[in-house]
Design a protein around this motif. Structure first.
Motif, PDB file in Angstrom:
ATOM      1  N   MET A   1      -0.026  26.446  50.674  1.00 46.07           N
ATOM      2  CA  MET A   1      -1.095  26.381  51.667  1.00 46.07           C
ATOM      3  C   MET A   1      -2.332  25.716  51.074  1.00 46.07           C
ATOM      4  O   MET A   1      -2.530  25.710  49.871  1.00 46.07           O
ATOM      5  CB  MET A   1      -1.452  27.790  52.169  1.00 46.07           C
ATOM      6  N   SER A   2      -3.171  25.223  51.961  1.00 45.87           N
ATOM      7  CA  SER A   2      -4.397  24.547  51.551  1.00 45.87           C
ATOM      8  C   SER A   2      -5.442  25.558  51.099  1.00 45.87           C
ATOM      9  O   SER A   2      -5.351  26.748  51.379  1.00 45.87           O
ATOM     10  CB  SER A   2      -4.926  23.751  52.743  1.00 45.87           C
ATOM     11  N   GLY A   3      -6.456  25.052  50.406  1.00 47.90           N
ATOM     12  CA  GLY A   3      -7.570  25.905  50.012  1.00 47.90           C
ATOM     13  C   GLY A   3      -8.480  26.233  51.178  1.00 47.90           C
ATOM     14  O   GLY A   3      -9.373  27.069  51.053  1.00 47.90           O
ATOM     15  N   SER A   4      -8.259  25.593  52.336  1.00 46.06           N
ATOM     16  CA  SER A   4      -9.085  25.834  53.521  1.00 46.06           C
ATOM     17  C   SER A   4      -8.520  26.989  54.342  1.00 46.06           C
ATOM     18  O   SER A   4      -7.381  26.944  54.804  1.00 46.06           O
ATOM     19  CB  SER A   4      -9.134  24.570  54.389  1.00 46.06           C
ATOM     20  N   ARG A   5      -9.339  28.016  54.517  1.00 45.89           N
ATOM     21  CA  ARG A   5      -8.916  29.172  55.322  1.00 45.89           C
ATOM     22  C   ARG A   5      -8.631  28.769  56.767  1.00 45.89           C
ATOM     23  O   ARG A   5      -7.631  29.181  57.361  1.00 45.89           O
ATOM     24  CB  ARG A   5     -10.005  30.247  55.276  1.00 45.89           C
ATOM     25  N   LEU A   6      -9.491  27.919  57.361  1.00 44.12           N
ATOM     26  CA  LEU A   6      -9.312  27.511  58.756  1.00 44.12           C
ATOM     27  C   LEU A   6      -8.057  26.663  58.936  1.00 44.12           C
ATOM     28  O   LEU A   6      -7.353  26.779  59.939  1.00 44.12           O
ATOM     29  CB  LEU A   6     -10.544  26.745  59.254  1.00 44.12           C
ATOM     30  N   PHE A   7      -7.773  25.794  57.956  1.00 45.81           N
ATOM     31  CA  PHE A   7      -6.544  25.005  58.011  1.00 45.81           C
ATOM     32  C   PHE A   7      -5.327  25.934  58.000  1.00 45.81           C
ATOM     33  O   PHE A   7      -4.396  25.771  58.790  1.00 45.81           O
ATOM     34  CB  PHE A   7      -6.481  24.022  56.844  1.00 45.81           C
ATOM     35  N   ASN A   8      -5.342  26.902  57.094  1.00 45.99           N
ATOM     36  CA  ASN A   8      -4.220  27.851  57.011  1.00 45.99           C
ATOM     37  C   ASN A   8      -4.061  28.644  58.299  1.00 45.99           C
ATOM     38  O   ASN A   8      -2.935  28.898  58.754  1.00 45.99           O
ATOM     39  CB  ASN A   8      -4.422  28.796  55.825  1.00 45.99           C
ATOM     40  N   GLU A   9      -5.171  29.022  58.923  1.00 44.31           N
ATOM     41  CA  GLU A   9      -5.108  29.747  60.198  1.00 44.31           C
ATOM     42  C   GLU A   9      -4.529  28.868  61.299  1.00 44.31           C
ATOM     43  O   GLU A   9      -3.769  29.336  62.145  1.00 44.31           O
ATOM     44  CB  GLU A   9      -6.501  30.254  60.585  1.00 44.31           C
TER      45      GLU A   9
END
Length: 200
Positions: A1-9
């Motif tokens: 997963m990416s380091g971006s929380r919103l991307f992961n969501e």
């Protein structure tokens, strides 16, 4: 997963779609964020509006943002013929592939006690009320040719017969262009049992 929380969501949110796994969801999320941000906004707005405003028609149980859908309100449709389908995909298939001009009733499933789907869950009391209105002369039963679909078809046939309404069933069998040697045994047996006389 990416380091971006919103991307992961976003990736996790996309995984609710049928047939979309982690890799497909990741590709979709990357595509929207890297190439289609404006269309992504439109998608988000359309999805939000649909979730907030689309419900089920009070007559046929199809999707509608109004209390009664356009198919039920249309004066161009034959109210004496009612086609019962298991799901919305079936309704769309009939609309796209046939010249059917009657009305519909959507079950959103089929009788399956093991899955907790009985007459109430399928809206059958509402269907019975509709049949009692006296407008329907023919009930077309368009459930799938599965065990549960056949049980549901039998139940629907009994509902119609108890009210003096003709009940018809979609034909099942050998597909157009199909060769008998390639048709599965169950389909062939069903087609053979449901054979019809050819008038000369």
């Amino acid at each position: 997963m990416s380091g971006s929380r919103l991307f992961n969501e976003l990736v996790e949110a996309l995984r609710i779609l049928p047939g979309v796994g982690a890799k497909s969801a990741t590709r979709m999320a990357l595509h929207v964020l890297e190439r289609e941000r404006e269309r992504g906004r439109k998608l988000a707005e359309a999805l939000s509006a649909a979730i907030e405003r689309v419900g089920h028609c009070n007559r046929c149980r199809t999707l509608s943002e109004d209390e009664t859908c356009g198919l039920c309100l249309s004066g161009a449709r034959d109210a004496s013929v009612l086609c019962v389908v298991e799901g919305l995909q079936d309704l769309l298939a009939i609309e796209q592939a046939t010249g059917y001009r009657g009305r519909y009733f959507v079950l959103h499933g089929r009788l399956s006690p093991i899955d907790g789907l009985g007459p109430d869950e399928l809206g059958l009391p509402r269907l019975a009320d509709r049949l009692d209105e006296g407008e329907v002369r023919e009930l077309i039963i368009a459930t799938n040719a599965t065990v549960e679909g056949e049980v549901t078809a039998h139940y629907l046939g009994e509902l119609a017969r108890a009210r003096g309404i003709a009940a018809t069933r979609l034909a099942h069998g050998v597909p157009l262009g199909g060769e008998l040697e390639f048709v599965d045994r169950t389909t062939l047996a069903h087609a053979f049992g449901g054979r019809q006389r050819i008038d000369r």
